[in-house]
Design an enzyme around this catalytic site. Structure first.
Site, PDB file in Angstrom:
ATOM      1  CB  CYS A  87     -40.099 -26.971 -18.188  1.00 42.73           C
ATOM      2  SG  CYS A  87     -39.608 -28.741 -18.224  1.00 42.73           S
ATOM      3  CD  GLU A  97     -34.952 -31.210 -13.055  1.00 43.70           C
ATOM      4  OE1 GLU A  97     -34.926 -30.333 -13.866  1.00 43.70           O
ATOM      5  OE2 GLU A  97     -33.821 -31.976 -12.653  1.00 43.70           O
TER       6      GLU A  97
HETATM    7  P1  NAD Z   1     -46.089 -24.046  -9.377  1.00 40.04           P
HETATM    8  O1  NAD Z   1     -44.686 -23.700  -8.976  1.00 40.04           O
HETATM    9  O2  NAD Z   1     -46.992 -23.019  -9.215  1.00 40.04           O
HETATM   10  O3  NAD Z   1     -46.390 -25.194  -8.445  1.00 40.04           O
HETATM   11  C1  NAD Z   1     -45.765 -26.555  -8.430  1.00 40.04           C
HETATM   12  C2  NAD Z   1     -46.224 -27.366  -7.311  1.00 40.04           C
HETATM   13  O4  NAD Z   1     -45.662 -26.480  -5.837  1.00 40.04           O
HETATM   14  C3  NAD Z   1     -47.607 -27.640  -7.118  1.00 40.04           C
HETATM   15  O5  NAD Z   1     -47.935 -28.872  -6.697  1.00 40.04           O
HETATM   16  C4  NAD Z   1     -47.977 -26.664  -5.879  1.00 40.04           C
HETATM   17  O6  NAD Z   1     -49.192 -27.054  -5.065  1.00 40.04           O
HETATM   18  C5  NAD Z   1     -46.825 -26.539  -5.000  1.00 40.04           C
HETATM   19  N1  NAD Z   1     -46.315 -25.434  -4.058  1.00 40.04           N
HETATM   20  C6  NAD Z   1     -47.454 -24.437  -4.169  1.00 40.04           C
HETATM   21  N2  NAD Z   1     -46.780 -23.704  -2.956  1.00 40.04           N
HETATM   22  C7  NAD Z   1     -45.772 -24.315  -2.583  1.00 40.04           C
HETATM   23  C8  NAD Z   1     -45.056 -23.880  -1.323  1.00 40.04           C
HETATM   24  N3  NAD Z   1     -44.731 -22.727  -0.646  1.00 40.04           N
HETATM   25  N4  NAD Z   1     -43.813 -25.023  -1.304  1.00 40.04           N
HETATM   26  C9  NAD Z   1     -43.940 -26.121  -1.950  1.00 40.04           C
HETATM   27  N5  NAD Z   1     -44.806 -26.396  -2.758  1.00 40.04           N
HETATM   28  C10 NAD Z   1     -45.496 -25.249  -3.256  1.00 40.04           C
HETATM   29  O7  NAD Z   1     -45.761 -24.587 -10.797  1.00 40.04           O
HETATM   30  P2  NAD Z   1     -47.044 -24.952 -11.908  1.00 40.04           P
HETATM   31  O8  NAD Z   1     -47.933 -23.481 -12.236  1.00 40.04           O
HETATM   32  O9  NAD Z   1     -47.481 -25.850 -11.356  1.00 40.04           O
HETATM   33  O10 NAD Z   1     -46.135 -25.277 -13.223  1.00 40.04           O
HETATM   34  C11 NAD Z   1     -45.702 -24.427 -13.910  1.00 40.04           C
HETATM   35  C12 NAD Z   1     -44.094 -24.289 -13.914  1.00 40.04           C
HETATM   36  O11 NAD Z   1     -43.297 -25.457 -13.824  1.00 40.04           O
HETATM   37  C13 NAD Z   1     -43.522 -23.412 -15.092  1.00 40.04           C
HETATM   38  O12 NAD Z   1     -42.748 -22.592 -14.587  1.00 40.04           O
HETATM   39  C14 NAD Z   1     -42.505 -24.619 -15.590  1.00 40.04           C
HETATM   40  O13 NAD Z   1     -41.693 -24.162 -16.466  1.00 40.04           O
HETATM   41  C15 NAD Z   1     -42.203 -25.439 -14.493  1.00 40.04           C
HETATM   42  N6  NAD Z   1     -41.735 -26.852 -14.992  1.00 40.04           N
HETATM   43  C16 NAD Z   1     -40.381 -27.134 -15.011  1.00 40.04           C
HETATM   44  C17 NAD Z   1     -40.154 -28.396 -15.381  1.00 40.04           C
HETATM   45  C18 NAD Z   1     -38.830 -28.760 -15.414  1.00 40.04           C
HETATM   46  O14 NAD Z   1     -38.530 -30.076 -15.416  1.00 40.04           O
HETATM   47  N7  NAD Z   1     -37.541 -27.972 -15.360  1.00 40.04           N
HETATM   48  C19 NAD Z   1     -40.968 -29.200 -16.046  1.00 40.04           C
HETATM   49  C20 NAD Z   1     -42.408 -28.755 -15.968  1.00 40.04           C
HETATM   50  C21 NAD Z   1     -42.693 -27.711 -15.611  1.00 40.04           C
END
Ligand code: NAD
Length: 484
Positions: free
Chosen positions: A292, A258
């Site tokens: 999001c 997502e």
């Molecule tokens: P992010 O992608 O920076 O981080 C998300 C998670 O991934 C964190 O727990 C982080 O520690 C982890 N992570 C970091 N490096 C990784 C790796 N190499 N492999 C696996 N996991 C790793 O996102 P964020 O800044 O926390 O959140 C914002 C983003 O999330 C925005 O783009 C937003 O649109 C999206 N979002 C999407 C939805 C949806 O349902 N589509 C909902 C909420 C937020």
């Protein structure tokens, strides 16, 4: 559950530990968590080693849940009651680690109880199907039955910062409802609520082997979460870059991704402009614009654009933003100063390219004021990329063809809002917008926690979340047939 003092400038630091199958495990290395409004460190969380992550997966893999549907229902309902009873405490914890205002975090705790209620009720439903086999001339006197089973392996869940409770519970509750075991890694920016939630679930009677929570440096432990031999499914919510990294790395694991969004509100010339402006403001600034499905672009018919923009500015100015612990504040901070600086930069870039700043773009630390930009062009970074903050960029459009073309013109396809009463417009939007959801006269983020939710294109692979869909993804379908 950590009690958060009434005063945000408290000095007491929360010291968190991992939850490995319910055991609190401390680490030599830790990570600081700061309150975004003051920048002060308010907690330390453990930096797990790869070995500790492996241990969490092997304990989970060795355990088979025998909980009946009724028992799962009871655990989920009890957890919902505990959260409701401690709603204020949970809300304060969310506010402390995220900078979201109390109004937003109170709303989030209410949503979490809904998720638990729906998951509990879905746990009672047997959605097996029955097929009679005498349907064609090749038929036999038999019946084929389907049944859903939990995964043989473990679910690996990774969540973002923006809803510290709701993102987590949308993965954990369906996992419990389907009798799975799950290892969760919440965002290191907002990990405290996830640990508190785990404790509530254990207290509600969840066998601890069914849930572990780990935090650490993603550079060290993320690959283990994606490739561990016991992982059958990776469920990830977060940004596109990491989502695509996971898609390439978690080979032969089921993947639920997502990802980001760039949701438009489209306001046509016949719309109720007062209603549209109200929706625009709430869709753009709720949760400090960090959803999001936040409204990230406003595509407004040129005939009503002046009237819409006037109301948008008026309503934006009426919004109180500031100290997230002030109960009267409508919007707290964004997640950190770096994010706020990014918004400032893309807004400045748009203004330099000809957009008109009407209000906002004021920054102090992680506080960024609600911002309205008019005369924005689709190619500007502020609308071409996902601006995950309280910015309202208005793009003026000449009619429905241009509105649909621009709406579909980004890499994303999550959700959308359309403001019109014309059925011909509505049917065109529903069939021609390449998005996971179209909400007529509602914000893009509107949904029940139960209903299917998720995007296409860079917003996701098309698999949906929402309690019911998540439960489908978290199970294997087995068929058996009997003579009949
Ligand atoms: P992010 O992608 O920076 O981080 C998300 C998670 O991934 C964190 O727990 C982080 O520690 C982890 N992570 C970091 N490096 C990784 C790796 N190499 N492999 C696996 N996991 C790793 O996102 P964020 O800044 O926390 O959140 C914002 C983003 O999330 C925005 O783009 C937003 O649109 C999206 N979002 C999407 C939805 C949806 O349902 N589509 C909902 C909420 C937020």
């Amino acid at each position: 559950l950590q009690v958060v003092p009434a005063d945000a400038s408290h000095d007491q630091i929360i010291r968190e530990s991992l939850r490995i199958a319910g055991d609190k495990v401390t680490c030599e290395r830790n990570i600081d968590v700061a309150h975004p409004y003051t920048g002060k460190v308010i907690a330390t969380i453990p930096k797990a080693s790869v070995e500790q992550v492996r241990k969490a997966f092997s304990i989970a893999a060795a355990y088979r849940s025998t909980l009946t549907r009724h028992e799962r229902y009871r655990i989920l309902m009890r957890a919902g009651e505990l959260i409701a009873a401690r709603r204020e405490q949970f809300a304060r914890l969310i506010t402390l680690e995220s900078g979201l205002c109390l109004k937003d975090s109170m709303y989030e705790t209410g949503r979490a109880s809904d998720v638990l209620l729906f998951a509990a009720n879905q746990a009672l439903i047997d959605d097996g199907q029955i097929f009679s086999c005498d349907l064609t001339e090749h038929g036999k006197r038999r019946k084929v039955y389907t049944m859903k089973e939990p995964l043989l392996g473990v679910i690996s869940a990774i969540t973002p910062f923006n809803h510290p409770l709701n993102q987590v519970i949308h993965k954990v509750a369906p996992a419990i409802a389907t009798n799975n075991r799950i290892v969760l890694k919440p965002s290191e920016k907002t990990p405290l609520t996830a640990y508190a939630l785990a404790d509530v679930l254990y207290e509600a009677g969840l066998p601890p082997q069914m849930l572990s929570v780990v935090t650490g440096d993603p550079k060290e432990i993320a690959d283990e979460l994606l490739t561990n031999e016991h992982v059958d499914l990776v469920t990830f919510t977060g940004g596109v870059a990491i989502g695509k990294y996971i898609a390439a790395k978690a080979v032969y694991k089921r993947q639920i991704l997502e990802l980001g969004g760039n949701d438009p509100i489209i306001v046509m010339e016949d719309a109720d402009i007062e209603e549209a402006a109200t929706l625009a403001v709430s869709g753009s600034y709720k949760n400090s614009g960090q959803r999001c499905t936040a409204i990230k672009r406003m595509l407004v018919h040129e005939r009503v654009a002046d009237q819409f923009v006037e109301l948008l500015v008026e309503k934006t100015k009426a919004l109180h933003y500031g100290d997230p612990f002030d109960a009267h504040v409508d919007m707290g901070t964004v997640i950190d100063e770096a994010a706020a600086i990014r918004f400032e930069n893309v807004v400045n870039e748009a203004v330099a390219a000809g957009a008109k700043l009407l209000v906002g773009n004021q920054r102090q630390g992680a506080s960024y004021s609600p911002t309205v930009l008019d005369h924005v062009q689709p190619q500007m970074t502020v609308v071409r990329e996902e601006t995950f903050g309280p910015v309202s960029p208005v793009i003026r459009v000449s009619g429905i063809d241009e509105a649909i073309r621009i709406a579909n013109g980004t890499a994303y396809g999550l959700s959308s809002s359309v403001c019109t009463n014309r059925l011909d417009y509505i049917t065109r939007f529903i069939s021609e917008l390449n998005m996971g959801s179209i909400n007529v006269r509602e914000v893009p983020g509107y949904r029940l926690e139960l209903t299917p939710f998720g995007g296409i294109k860079d917003s996701g692979l098309g698999y949906k979340e929402g309690v019911q869909e998540a439960m489908k993804s978290f199970t294997n379908t087995k068929t058996y047939s009997l003579p009949w």
